[in-house]
Design an enzyme around this catalytic site. Structure first.
Site, PDB file in Angstrom:
ATOM      1  N   THR A  41      19.267  22.893  46.931  1.00 34.96           N
ATOM      2  CA  THR A  41      19.205  23.962  47.932  1.00 34.96           C
ATOM      3  C   THR A  41      17.811  24.588  47.942  1.00 34.96           C
ATOM      4  O   THR A  41      17.252  24.885  48.998  1.00 34.96           O
ATOM      5  CB  THR A  41      20.271  25.040  47.631  1.00 34.96           C
ATOM      6  OG1 THR A  41      21.528  24.382  47.499  1.00 34.96           O
ATOM      7  CG2 THR A  41      20.369  26.078  48.727  1.00 34.96           C
ATOM      8  N   GLU A  87      27.122  33.767  44.896  1.00 34.23           N
ATOM      9  CA  GLU A  87      26.104  32.934  45.552  1.00 34.23           C
ATOM     10  C   GLU A  87      24.725  33.183  44.952  1.00 34.23           C
ATOM     11  O   GLU A  87      23.893  32.291  44.883  1.00 34.23           O
ATOM     12  CB  GLU A  87      26.083  33.201  47.067  1.00 34.23           C
ATOM     13  CG  GLU A  87      27.330  32.729  47.796  1.00 34.23           C
ATOM     14  CD  GLU A  87      27.507  31.210  47.769  1.00 34.23           C
ATOM     15  OE1 GLU A  87      27.576  30.648  46.662  1.00 34.23           O
ATOM     16  OE2 GLU A  87      27.591  30.587  48.839  1.00 34.23           O
TER      17      GLU A  87
END
Ligand code: ADP
Length: 311
Positions: free
Chosen positions: A184, A132
């Site tokens: 994001t 991530e």
């Protein structure tokens, strides 16, 4: 370790945040799922190939699956260890459905199977968080955790990791992915850094209500608690059609829903399949009307997490 094994891995898409649980709640769904094949190699190190159309990096350190596996291999501590990984990406990257988490979680669960479950699930979350970090610059676990554990999960604390698996009643999940890009980083950047106390009180009431609703199989309480007074009012501006989708789907009987992860996908939970199908039609008509392409899935809660089978 059985060096002859080759495995097929299926890693579910996940919905992070669950409306009021920003960065702490998530759930796994049965469709879509990423597919991967992993094999132990006599050649030390890690090699990645793709069979999909997404052109993701094959250099292990730049691919989220690679970064996660490298962290696992380093901690395993056997310099002779080697893997060949083939990724068939089904969950579109950047959809807000945990595409990167499916790669990193799937890869480490698969490797752990080949290493006779040497590591705990919590270790695997820790390794997958390295993936991530490659995708978004920060180590977060709200997609990885439900992908590995299945069902609904709560991250009570990230440093140190404290994961709670929550039981939940069966639910249908309808997800629409409008084909627009929401970065994001942009979705994080626009958030206010301070929260008013009165909003915080509402938010933690909803989080507690949502968790209690899951544990007590109380659909009404789940529905009442799916309210976000902090993040959604700001982020939803980035998603065309959001307000209409939410209002019309709730009128049609959905329990509630909101932005999946940082968007642009939007999800709705329903108790009955007929409601989930009605929600699907509403989502289609909203995006047809505003002329934005989309994909819709009607699916259910995935309770198993990453699936592994020898081939
Ligand atoms: P999502 O919320 O759908 O996971 P993100 O924006 O968090 O989407 O992650 C996708 C980003 O990670 C993209 O920039 C993509 O290029 C990068 N990436 C690197 N390797 C992978 C992989 N194996 N799977 C998905 N995304 C990857």
């Amino acid at each position: 370790m059985n060096t002859k094994k080759k495995i097929r891995i299926l890693a579910p898409a996940t919905i992070a945040n669950l409306v009021c649980g920003f960065d702490i709640l998530g759930l796994a769904i049965n469709h879509p799922q990423d597919e991967m094949y992993l094999e132990v190699s006599n050649e030390p190190g890690l090699r990645i190939t793709h069979t999909d159309r997404y052109n993701l990096p094959t250099e292990p350190a730049k691919n989220v699956a690679g970064a996660a596996l490298l962290a696992l291999m380093e901690e395993y501590g056997d310099a002779g260890l080697g893997f060949d990984l083939t990724i068939n990406k089904i969950i579109k990257p950047g959809s807000g459905l945990g595409s990167s988490a499916a790669s990193s979680a799937g890869a480490v669960v698969g490797a752990n199977y080949l290493l006779n479950n040497h590591f705990s699930k919590m270790d695997l979350v820790r390794f997958a968080m390295n993936g991530e970090k490659v995708a978004s610059g920060v180590k977060h676990a709200d997609n990885i955790t439900p992908c590995i554990y299945g069902g609904v999960t709560l991250i009570r604390s990230i440093f140190p990791l404290d994961i709670v698996s929550l039981s939940a009643p069966p639910m249908y999940v309808t997800v629409v992915h409008p084909q627009i890009e929401v970065k994001t980083s942009d979705a994080r950047q626009i958030l206010r850094k301070e929260v008013q106390l009165k909003d915080a009180i509402k938010q933690w009431g909803n989080i507690a209500g949502l968790v209690a609703g899951f544990l007590q199989n109380d659909y009404e309480l789940i529905g009442r608690s799916l309210e976000d007074v902090i993040i959604e009012p700001i982020r939803s501006i980035l998603i065309p059609g959001f307000d209409d989708v939410k209002k019309l789907c709730k009128e049609a009987g959905a329990l509630g829903g909101g932005i999946s992860g940082s968007g642009p996908s939007v999800f709705m939970l329903s108790k009955e399949e007929t409601t989930a199908r009605a929600v699907e039609q509403i989502m289609k008509s909203v995006y047809d009307k505003i002329g934005v392409d989309y994909h819709v899935h009607v699916t259910t809660l995935n309770t198993e997490g990453v699936w592994v089978k020898e081939v």
